[in-house]
Design a protein around this motif. Structure first.
Motif, mmCIF file in Angstrom:
data_model
loop_
_atom_site.group_PDB
_atom_site.id
_atom_site.type_symbol
_atom_site.label_atom_id
_atom_site.label_comp_id
_atom_site.label_asym_id
_atom_site.label_seq_id
_atom_site.Cartn_x
_atom_site.Cartn_y
_atom_site.Cartn_z
ATOM 1 N N LEU A 1 19.483 1.898 6.257
ATOM 2 C CA LEU A 1 18.919 3.209 5.151
ATOM 3 C C LEU A 1 19.153 4.039 4.092
ATOM 4 C CD1 LEU A 1 16.951 5.870 4.734
ATOM 5 C CD2 LEU A 1 18.349 6.472 6.527
ATOM 6 N N LEU A 2 21.067 3.348 4.074
ATOM 7 C CA LEU A 2 21.107 4.297 2.999
ATOM 8 C C LEU A 2 21.502 2.434 1.683
ATOM 9 C CD1 LEU A 2 24.339 5.477 1.458
ATOM 10 C CD2 LEU A 2 25.050 3.754 2.425
ATOM 11 N N ALA A 3 21.170 1.835 2.149
ATOM 12 C CA ALA A 3 21.033 0.469 1.404
ATOM 13 C C ALA A 3 19.894 0.397 0.696
ATOM 14 C CB ALA A 3 21.473 -1.156 1.887
ATOM 15 N N ALA A 4 18.779 1.083 1.412
ATOM 16 C CA ALA A 4 17.609 0.578 0.961
ATOM 17 C C ALA A 4 17.207 2.207 0.120
ATOM 18 C CB ALA A 4 16.684 0.851 2.186
ATOM 19 N N GLY A 5 17.296 3.362 0.235
ATOM 20 C CA GLY A 5 17.853 4.708 -0.315
ATOM 21 C C GLY A 5 18.773 4.669 -1.933
ATOM 22 N N THR A 6 19.721 3.711 -1.782
ATOM 23 C CA THR A 6 20.421 3.836 -2.863
ATOM 24 C C THR A 6 19.761 2.913 -4.044
ATOM 25 O OG1 THR A 6 22.341 3.331 -1.807
ATOM 26 C CG2 THR A 6 22.600 2.504 -4.105
ATOM 27 N N CYS A 7 19.110 1.777 -3.621
ATOM 28 C CA CYS A 7 18.273 0.528 -3.983
ATOM 29 C C CYS A 7 17.246 1.746 -4.624
ATOM 30 C CB CYS A 7 17.876 -0.987 -3.265
ATOM 31 S SG CYS A 7 16.752 -1.298 -4.300
ATOM 32 N N VAL B 1 13.915 4.937 -9.477
ATOM 33 C CA VAL B 1 13.556 6.137 -9.672
ATOM 34 C C VAL B 1 14.210 6.547 -10.568
ATOM 35 C CG1 VAL B 1 13.116 8.123 -8.864
ATOM 36 C CG2 VAL B 1 12.368 6.103 -7.345
ATOM 37 N N ALA B 2 15.211 6.421 -10.618
ATOM 38 C CA ALA B 2 16.010 7.255 -11.620
ATOM 39 C C ALA B 2 15.717 6.435 -12.811
ATOM 40 C CB ALA B 2 17.315 7.028 -11.938
ATOM 41 N N SER B 3 15.710 4.973 -12.885
ATOM 42 C CA SER B 3 15.233 3.891 -13.993
ATOM 43 C C SER B 3 13.547 4.525 -14.456
ATOM 44 C CB SER B 3 15.618 2.068 -13.234
ATOM 45 O OG SER B 3 17.154 2.272 -13.165
ATOM 46 N N MET C 1 0.785 -1.477 0.093
ATOM 47 C CA MET C 1 -0.354 0.069 0.081
ATOM 48 C C MET C 1 0.883 1.024 0.175
ATOM 49 S SD MET C 1 -3.469 -0.883 -0.097
ATOM 50 C CE MET C 1 -4.126 0.796 0.997
ATOM 51 N N ALA C 2 2.073 1.133 0.942
ATOM 52 C CA ALA C 2 2.846 2.293 0.614
ATOM 53 C C ALA C 2 3.408 2.689 0.088
ATOM 54 C CB ALA C 2 3.635 2.041 2.134
ATOM 55 N N GLY C 3 4.020 1.604 -0.871
ATOM 56 C CA GLY C 3 5.009 1.265 -1.987
ATOM 57 C C GLY C 3 3.936 1.581 -2.477
ATOM 58 N N GLY C 4 2.071 1.948 -3.394
ATOM 59 C CA GLY C 4 2.158 2.240 -4.506
ATOM 60 C C GLY C 4 1.726 3.100 -3.987
ATOM 61 N N ALA C 5 1.243 4.141 -2.945
ATOM 62 C CA ALA C 5 0.952 5.273 -3.090
ATOM 63 C C ALA C 5 2.612 6.452 -3.739
ATOM 64 C CB ALA C 5 0.822 6.087 -1.727
ATOM 65 N N MET C 6 3.752 5.919 -2.911
ATOM 66 C CA MET C 6 4.486 6.866 -3.330
ATOM 67 C C MET C 6 5.486 6.230 -4.462
ATOM 68 S SD MET C 6 7.616 8.597 -2.298
ATOM 69 C CE MET C 6 7.469 8.982 0.000
ATOM 70 N N GLY C 7 5.279 5.119 -4.681
ATOM 71 C CA GLY C 7 6.086 4.842 -6.150
ATOM 72 C C GLY C 7 5.150 5.122 -7.544
ATOM 73 N N LEU D 1 5.697 -0.050 -18.106
ATOM 74 C CA LEU D 1 7.149 -1.354 -17.256
ATOM 75 C C LEU D 1 7.801 0.217 -16.535
ATOM 76 C CD1 LEU D 1 9.637 -3.019 -17.505
ATOM 77 C CD2 LEU D 1 10.692 -2.131 -18.655
ATOM 78 N N SER D 2 7.778 1.266 -16.585
ATOM 79 C CA SER D 2 7.988 2.254 -15.526
ATOM 80 C C SER D 2 7.459 2.392 -14.399
ATOM 81 C CB SER D 2 8.536 3.920 -16.682
ATOM 82 O OG SER D 2 6.580 4.055 -16.772
ATOM 83 N N ALA D 3 5.865 2.174 -14.861
ATOM 84 C CA ALA D 3 4.815 2.482 -13.746
ATOM 85 C C ALA D 3 5.912 1.346 -12.890
ATOM 86 C CB ALA D 3 4.112 2.019 -13.734
ATOM 87 N N LEU D 4 5.494 -0.205 -13.627
ATOM 88 C CA LEU D 4 6.126 -0.947 -13.093
ATOM 89 C C LEU D 4 6.979 -1.052 -12.261
ATOM 90 C CD1 LEU D 4 5.381 -4.129 -11.420
ATOM 91 C CD2 LEU D 4 6.783 -4.935 -13.884
ATOM 92 N N VAL D 5 8.970 -0.473 -12.454
ATOM 93 C CA VAL D 5 9.791 -0.169 -11.851
ATOM 94 C C VAL D 5 9.317 0.204 -10.349
ATOM 95 C CG1 VAL D 5 11.724 1.278 -12.423
ATOM 96 C CG2 VAL D 5 10.506 -1.190 -14.029
ATOM 97 N N ALA D 6 8.690 1.585 -10.857
ATOM 98 C CA ALA D 6 8.970 2.619 -9.544
ATOM 99 C C ALA D 6 7.682 1.987 -8.557
ATOM 100 C CB ALA D 6 8.279 3.814 -10.429
ATOM 101 N N PHE D 7 6.945 1.268 -8.633
ATOM 102 C CA PHE D 7 6.117 0.837 -8.038
ATOM 103 C C PHE D 7 7.272 -0.270 -6.897
ATOM 104 C CE2 PHE D 7 4.529 -3.656 -6.072
ATOM 105 C CZ PHE D 7 3.766 -2.756 -5.119
ATOM 106 N N ALA D 8 8.135 -1.404 -7.806
ATOM 107 C CA ALA D 8 8.923 -2.378 -7.017
ATOM 108 C C ALA D 8 10.298 -1.238 -6.378
ATOM 109 C CB ALA D 8 9.380 -2.728 -8.228
#
Length: 247
Positions: free
Chosen positions: A110-116, A121-123, A48-54, A84-91
């Motif tokens: 936090l660093l690992a998760a933020g980098t991932c 998001v850039a992709s 739910m949170a990932g969908g709202a953000m991504g 595909l861009s929408a799927l990548v943002a959500f994932a």
């Protein structure tokens, strides 16, 4: 010759508005992640949170802002790459939230998760750029591309820290406003990295089947904003319902 880029400022403002609303919704929903008692509840909260953000704060902002861009020719969008861009943002956002929300919150996590999340998001952004179908070639400024990726990572780390450290509604509103600026900053830095050159009118394959921009930006804003508001209402209803049961 590079083409001049203008913007539809109504869509620019709507892209920021949907980013703020999506960020606020995600921050509200992320509260449930560390409170989840079972893996199923945690997975649902992350989704739910990932969908709202991504999809809400990031992908919708990106696509509406893409539609706001006017380079002097009609642009259509490849449906498969856009999806595909929408799927990548959500994932990317769901993965970031899951990494930070699983186990003890710390700087390395936090660093690992933020980098991932930031790389995802850039992709998403550059996949969305590749979805543009037009009689022009796109070229990129390497330094600005790197800057956009750095902004995406920094914004992702900020979003994840806020999601697990803020609780008050006033703080969340302020944070959502800041997150909207960060998300838009990443997008428009990425757009500044691109230049478009007329290729003599040669349209790419699939142009006829591409998504058109006529009123599409406003339509996406209305649909996504409605869904985000419904998610917020459902979240508040569930919170009040559980509060009554626990009394």
């Amino acid at each position: 010759m590079s083409m001049q880029i203008d913007y539809n400022w109504l869509l620019v403002l709507l892209s920021y508005a949907v980013s703020v609303l999506g960020s606020f919704t995600a921050l509200q929903l992320a509260v449930a992640i560390p409170l989840a008692e079972t893996q199923r509840q945690k997975t649902a909260a992350v989704a739910m949170a990932g969908g709202a953000m991504g999809l809400g704060a990031i992908w919708s902002m990106h696509f509406i802002a893409m539609l706001a861009c006017d380079n002097g020719m009609e642009v259509r969008y490849d449906p498969s790459l856009t999806a595909l861009s929408a799927l990548v943002a959500f994932a990317a956002c769901a993965s970031g939230l899951m990494l930070v929300g699983h186990g003890r919150f710390g700087r390395l996590r936090l660093l690992a998760a933020g980098t991932c999340m930031g790389l995802g998001v850039a992709s998403m952004h550059y996949i969305g750029m590749a979805a543009m179908l037009m009689a022009a070639e796109t070229h990129y400024d390497f330094n600005k591309v790197v800057a956009s990726i750095a902004i995406a990572i920094a914004a992702s780390m900020a979003a994840l820290w806020l999601a697990f450290n803020l609780r008050g509604p006033v703080q969340m509103i302020g944070s959502a406003l800041v997150m909207g600026v960060a998300v838009c900053g990443m997008h428009y830095t990425g757009m500044a990295a691109a230049s478009f050159e007329d290729n003599g009118g040669q349209l790419p394959d699939g142009y006829a089947e591409g998504l058109r921009g006529d009123n599409l930006g406003l339509t996406i804003f209305v649909i996504v904003a409605t869904l985000l508001v419904l998610m917020l209402l459902l979240h508040y209803w569930r919170y009040r319902y559980r509060s009554r049961i626990s009394i």
